[in-house]
Design an enzyme around this catalytic site. Structure first.
Site, PDB file in Angstrom:
ATOM      1  N   HIS A  79      -3.737   6.170   3.577  1.00  0.00           N
ATOM      2  CA  HIS A  79      -4.705   5.337   2.055  1.00  0.00           C
ATOM      3  C   HIS A  79      -4.044   4.385   3.107  1.00  0.00           C
ATOM      4  O   HIS A  79      -5.223   3.478   4.022  1.00  0.00           O
ATOM      5  CB  HIS A  79      -4.300   5.342   0.813  1.00  0.00           C
ATOM      6  CG  HIS A  79      -5.288   4.320   0.462  1.00  0.00           C
ATOM      7  ND1 HIS A  79      -5.042   2.813   0.412  1.00  0.00           N
ATOM      8  CD2 HIS A  79      -6.025   3.709   0.072  1.00  0.00           C
ATOM      9  CE1 HIS A  79      -5.616   1.843  -0.164  1.00  0.00           C
ATOM     10  NE2 HIS A  79      -6.796   3.074  -0.095  1.00  0.00           N
ATOM     11  N   SER A  86     -11.174  -0.831  -1.120  1.00  0.00           N
ATOM     12  CA  SER A  86      -9.982  -0.511  -0.111  1.00  0.00           C
ATOM     13  C   SER A  86     -10.209  -0.673   1.066  1.00  0.00           C
ATOM     14  O   SER A  86      -9.218  -1.695   1.749  1.00  0.00           O
ATOM     15  CB  SER A  86      -8.885   1.051  -0.269  1.00  0.00           C
ATOM     16  OG  SER A  86      -8.538   0.975  -1.550  1.00  0.00           O
ATOM     17  N   ASP A 107       1.195  -1.536   0.074  1.00  0.00           N
ATOM     18  CA  ASP A 107       0.103  -0.151   0.013  1.00  0.00           C
ATOM     19  C   ASP A 107       0.998   1.458   0.377  1.00  0.00           C
ATOM     20  O   ASP A 107       2.220   1.581  -0.056  1.00  0.00           O
ATOM     21  CB  ASP A 107      -0.957  -0.052   0.991  1.00  0.00           C
ATOM     22  CG  ASP A 107      -2.593   0.753   1.013  1.00  0.00           C
ATOM     23  OD1 ASP A 107      -2.654   1.241   0.847  1.00  0.00           O
ATOM     24  OD2 ASP A 107      -3.287   0.304   0.628  1.00  0.00           O
TER      25      ASP A 107
END
Ligand SMILES: *[C@@H]1O[C@H](CO)[C@@H](O)[C@H](O)[C@H]1NC(C)=O
Ligand SMILES: *[C@@H]1O[C@H](CO)[C@@H](O)[C@H](O)[C@H]1NC(C)=O
Ligand SMILES: *[C@@H]1O[C@H](CO)[C@@H](O)[C@H](O)[C@H]1NC(C)=O
Ligand SMILES: *[C@@H]1O[C@H](CO)[C@@H](O)[C@H](O)[C@H]1NC(C)=O
Ligand SMILES: *[C@@H]1O[C@H](CO)[C@@H](O)[C@H](O)[C@H]1NC(C)=O
Ligand SMILES: *[C@@H]1O[C@H](CO)[C@@H](O)[C@H](O)[C@H]1NC(C)=O
Ligand SMILES: *[C@@H]1O[C@H](CO)[C@@H](O)[C@H](O)[C@H]1NC(C)=O
Ligand SMILES: *[C@@H]1O[C@H](CO)[C@@H](O)[C@H](O)[C@H]1NC(C)=O
Ligand SMILES: *[C@@H]1O[C@H](CO)[C@@H](O)[C@H](O)[C@H]1NC(C)=O
Ligand SMILES: *[C@@H]1O[C@H](CO)[C@@H](O)[C@H](O)[C@H]1NC(C)=O
Length: 872
Positions: free
Chosen positions: A201, A513, A151
């Site tokens: 994220h 996600s 990620d």
């Protein structure tokens, strides 16, 4: 073509379409049958051959894991060397190198941290939805299980992610493969520290898997005692190269991760892209691989995401959380508290007055125009505006022009469930119509009313409208080769988790996600409970698929189940997956299309319990969705047809003693009373119910049409309008090329004088080419006999495993595909001066490349090449 201003710009940005590719970069896989003693390293031998063929190249990434992937990612110095590259021996596959994006989060709300109440019992809504709360109560927390996260990195300085990095820390290992400035095309600057303090994220993803419990917000990771490994593959702002992502997967493999999560991807639709193939092989080797299904649900069916489409990986769809976070403010007149839809409270100290932009509470154009000059400086107020007519952003921008920092919008109708306004990072929230009218009227009546925004509070309100349903943004499959994607669903809409400390430490985000790490964490619990072994890892997807809960399409009519092409096998229940005494295999029954129909299937029911169980097998169809209308893919919401498949089940009831298993035969009859040209995707569930209360299911999916009949090349004017029939060849100024006026259609091939071919693909195509042919040829005459008999003068474009276009009006969102031709052919040389046509051909879905009839073709009008001596 004169469509709009945006179109001509797109010709300049050839890498900016939805399936993005690094120009001239390829991932090369070597034959695995090479000498195992490896006296000659295959890489060195390959490079030596490239050099002797005169190919200029640079190596991006090398791979050397014999059981997984041996090859190299290279960038050619000169596009013309592609043909030499493909002629080198010992090469198993050459694939273009994709740029991969993380699925765009649907909205983000940040939150500041507070005090810490005790944890158990776990009441986190998403954990209760999936049985994770019960596993936590039983002590399953992922201890000693290693989960790799590929990620944007992790802000491990967040105390809820352990506060440190390295041995003994929660984030115990990892690597930054790229550095802050990496964008997928420039040089990665790796370093050993996967810290994420610029994006967030990956920190959010990490918290869903492993956040410590005991925080003020009452949340924890699904596997909060697991060891996390963080592999950073994204820089601060942009995409990543598929080669880097493959490298990270290999690192996670070498680090012996039990599970990996990839919350990334983009539309592609074929199971055979290189990233998907490596991810799938990892899964076959016994690492559980969870990948986001994608956030492209609006685009309709046949829009699966890479690498989630890898055959053995777990592709994860999203379910909306049953609650939504809110904050409150109170009013000095005692009214309230008033909820506003934000995760982070407005950080306003003490009471603050309102500025009301219009005292007319039915004003349809409130704040749609710039505010009058006599408007005060609004920074000391909360600006209150009525919803309606113009976009939220316009209202906010007008308020901000007068200094406003805090904006509230009151609703223009009375609705029960309000949602967060997500307009970039603007601080703007929705309140109810009644609350807004109260405030406006109080001020109109001369009351000096102020608001106090409560700090350090957190509350959730129920989301009865969509909580528990599949999130509308969740991508819809299946793959073009008819694999079952997505596999499962997990909570991904409105998920509160950790965030970088400098962004507030906690945030609520929506997207697949968020659902994928939920499955990664759940898989860690599964490994802990069932034991770490290859066979248990290989069983994980079946266990999660067969023990979940199937989901209706809406709450209006719960008798219609959502299509399995969007919900997969339904919402996972991890407690069931671990504790059920019945095993059901396989989790997926792949019926394929009508031309390749696999109607005879078998499921196996195995009683691993200690009691005799009596089983009943039932067929529960999901809604059949119509996916095409007159060759055009239908956008969501997809219409349901009331016809479904029928299934003969034998035997449909039986008893099994402990340790006993039985095969059940299934004979599927696809729905017939449907129009095959609408490519109806039918699906459903074979439910296995035991008298002990266990309910399991195998999911099936097929299409009631033959994919080889699907129309690929858009040859209508429906998209660009009358006079602009696709495919469309234009000059550099956007004017259509028209062979009747040849003089205007010669190109010197200087950058400002090149033709552009505009294409749209109505269905995915495994392979498409554009070739030059002589201007005197005529496709129509030859198509029937031998299409390959056409003398092709040079290949100018090759598209591999290409997705269908969306209905977006721009190329960046995959609405169409512009190819600006600079005059060179794949063999590197410029086309000779003269007159040509272009032939575009695209292989039909599930077509055979060797069969001419399986290609759709189009021939362009005549155009000329007139390169001045010495080159353009
Ligand atoms: C022409 O376009 C190809 C890609 O289609 C590119 O690889 C090549 O470098 C370009 N050549 C020139 C001279 O611009
Ligand atoms: C990536 O960054 C480089 C410079 O560092 C720039 O030249 C290039 O255009 C960028 N590419 C993309 C796709 O943003
Ligand atoms: C309030 O606004 C509505 C819509 O613009 C308008 O029809 C109405 O006349 C206005 N009322 C007053 C009192 O100005
Ligand atoms: C609506 O509000 C705007 C200010 O936002 C004002 O200029 C306009 O006169 C109002 N219109 C009506 C019909 O009340
Ligand atoms: C909001 O976004 C703009 C650009 O889109 C950026 O300049 C600004 O710093 C951002 N503000 C916050 C609070 O993140
Ligand atoms: C209104 O209330 C605020 C805060 O309570 C106070 O500062 C202000 O002087 C008051 N204004 C009037 C006109 O009473
Ligand atoms: C906000 O107010 C509502 C009642 O209107 C209440 O149910 C909720 O708990 C409050 N939330 C917080 C964070 O105080
Ligand atoms: C469906 O059939 C085609 C053609 O035989 C095949 O290539 C494809 O792999 C099949 N799909 C599945 C899921 O079996
Ligand atoms: C459910 O019913 C509501 C109210 O009748 C309607 O607005 C909504 O569109 C319906 N939703 C679906 C998915 O049919
Ligand atoms: C080409 O030009 C002729 C005459 O100007 C016109 O009738 C015809 O429609 C044009 N064709 C295209 C494809 O634009």
């Amino acid at each position: 073509m004169r469509v709009n201003g945006a179109v001509s710009l797109l010709g300049l940005a050839l890498t900016a379409y939805a399936l993005k590719i690094v120009p001239n970069a390829y991932i090369v896989e070597f034959e695995s049958s090479i000498d195992l003693t490896r006296r000659v390293p295959p890489h060195a031998a390959f490079y030596a051959e490239l050099e002797s063929a005169g190919v200029s190249y640079s190596v991006r990434t090398e791979y050397d894991v014999p059981e997984l992937f041996v090859g190299t990612a290279i960038e050619l110095g000169d596009a013309s060397h592609y043909q030499a590259l493909s002629s080198i021996g010992g090469v198993k596959a050459i694939k273009p190198l994709h740029l991969v994006s993380r699925p765009k989060p649907v909205n983000i709300m940040t939150w500041a941290s507070g005090e810490n109440p005790p944890y158990l019992p776990d009441t986190e809504s998403t954990h209760v939805m999936t049985g994770v709360d019960k596993l936590h109560a039983e002590g399953f927390t992922g201890r000693d299980i290693k989960v790799g996260i590929i990620d944007t990195g992790t802000d491990y300085t967040n105390p809820w992610l352990g506060g440190c990095f390295g041995s003994g820390c929660k984030v115990a290992l990892g690597w930054d493969l790229v550095g802050d400035a990496y964008n997928g095309t420039n040089l990665p600057m790796p370093d050993p520290d996967p810290l994420d303090q610029c994006e967030g994220h990956g920190t959010h993803v990490a918290g869903i898997i492993g956040a410590n419990p005991g925080n003020f917000y009452g949340i924890s990771g699904v596997a909060y005692d697991a060891t996390l490994a963080s592999y950073r593959v994204f820089g601060c702002n942009a995409d990543s190269g598929e080669d880097v992502i493959i490298n990270a997967m290999i690192m996670a493999y070498n680090d012996s991760c039990d599970v990996i999560n990839l919350s990334l991807g983009g539309v592609q639709g074929w199971t055979s892209s290189q990233g998907a193939v490596v991810a799938s092989r990892l899964a076959d080797l016994g690492m559980i691989v969870a990948i986001s299904a994608g956030n492209d649900g609006a685009n309709g069916a046949w829009y699966a995401s890479d690498p989630a489409e890898g055959q053995s990986v777990i592709s994860v769809a999203s379910v909306d959380n049953v609650v939504t976070p809110i904050q409150n403010f109170t009013l000095s007149d005692g009214y309230g508290p008033v909820p506003y839809y934000q995760a982070v409270p407005y950080s306003i100290d003490g009471p603050i007055p309102f500025f009301v932009t219009s005292f007319n509470t039915t004003n349809t154009t409130d704040a749609c125009n710039p505010f009058p000059d006599d408007t005060p400086d609004l920074s000391g107020y909360v600006t209150l505006i009525r919803r309606g007519t113009c976009p939220f952003l316009t209202k906010a921008a007008n308020a901000e022009a007068k200094g406003a920092i805090w904006v509230l919008i009151y609703d223009n109708i009375d609705e029960s469930s309000l949602l967060a306004i997500s307009e970039n990072n603007r601080t703007m929230s929705l309140i109810s119509q009644a609350d807004g009218i109260h405030i406006v009227n109080a001020i109109a009546n001369g009351e000096n009313i102020t608001a106090t925004f409560l700090q350090n509070t957190v509350a959730n309100i129920a989301n009865p409208a969509t909580g528990g349903l599949i999130s509308t943004f969740s991508s819809i499959g299946p793959t073009y080769d008819m694999f079952f994607k997505p596999s499962v669903a997990a909570p991904g809409g409105n998920i509160l988790s950790t965030f970088p400390v400098n962004f507030g430490s906690f945030a609520t985000i929506s997207g697949t996600s968020m659902s994928s790490p939920f499955v990664a964490g759940s898989s860690a619990l599964l490994v802990q409970a069932k034991g770490r072994s290859t066979s248990n890892a290989l069983r994980a997807r079946d266990l999660l698929e067969t023990t979940g809960k199937v989901i209706p399409a809406s709450y209006n009519d719960t008798s219609i189940l959502q299509t399995a092409a969007q919900q997969g096998s339904g919402l996972i229940n991890v407690w069931n997956a671990i504790h059920y005494s019945t095993l059901l295999t396989p989790g997926e029954l792949l019926l394929n299309d009508t031309a390749n129909f696999k109607g005879d299937q078998t499921i196996k029911v195995f009683n691993t319990g200690v009691e005799k169980q009596f089983y009943t097998i039932k067929h529960v169809p999901a809604g059949t969705v119509i996916t095409y209308n007159d060759s055009l893919a239908i956008n969501s919401p997809l219409p349901f047809s009331d016809v479904t498949a029928n299934v003969h089940i034998f035997p449909s009831s039986f008893s099994l003693f402990p340790g006993q298993a039985l095969n059940v035969s299934l004979k599927f009859i696809p729905p017939t009373a449907v129009d095959p040209t609408t490519f109806p995707v039918y699906s459903g569930y074979i439910m296995v119910e035991s008298d002990s209360g266990e309910s399991l299911h195998s999911s099936y999916l097929g299409v009631a049409g033959s994919l080889a009949t699907a129309h690929i090349i858009d040859n209508t004017d429906a998209f660009f309008g009358p006079g602009n029939t696709l495919p469309l060849l234009t000059d550099a100024t956007g004017i259509n090329i028209n062979y009747t006026d040849l003089a205007a259609e010669y190109f010197t091939m200087t950058p400002d004088d090149q033709p552009t071919l505009y294409m749209r693909f109505l269905f995915g195509t495994f392979l498409a080419y554009v070739d030059l042919v002589s201007a005197s040829l005529n496709l129509e005459k030859r198509e029937a006999s031998s299409f390959r008999g056409l003398p092709l003068l040079g290949n100018i474009l090759e598209l591999d495993q290409w997705p269908r276009s969306s209905s977006a009006t721009d190329a960046a969102d995959n609405g169409f595909f512009p190819f600006q031709w600079n005059g060179t052919c794949a063999n590197g040389s410029y086309a000779a001066n003269g007159e040509y046509k272009m032939v575009l051909r695209a292989l039909r879905v599930l077509g055979d490349p060797a069969n001419d009839a399986d290609w759709e073709a189009w021939m362009s009008p005549i155009f000329g090449v007139n390169i001045t001596a010495g080159g353009p």
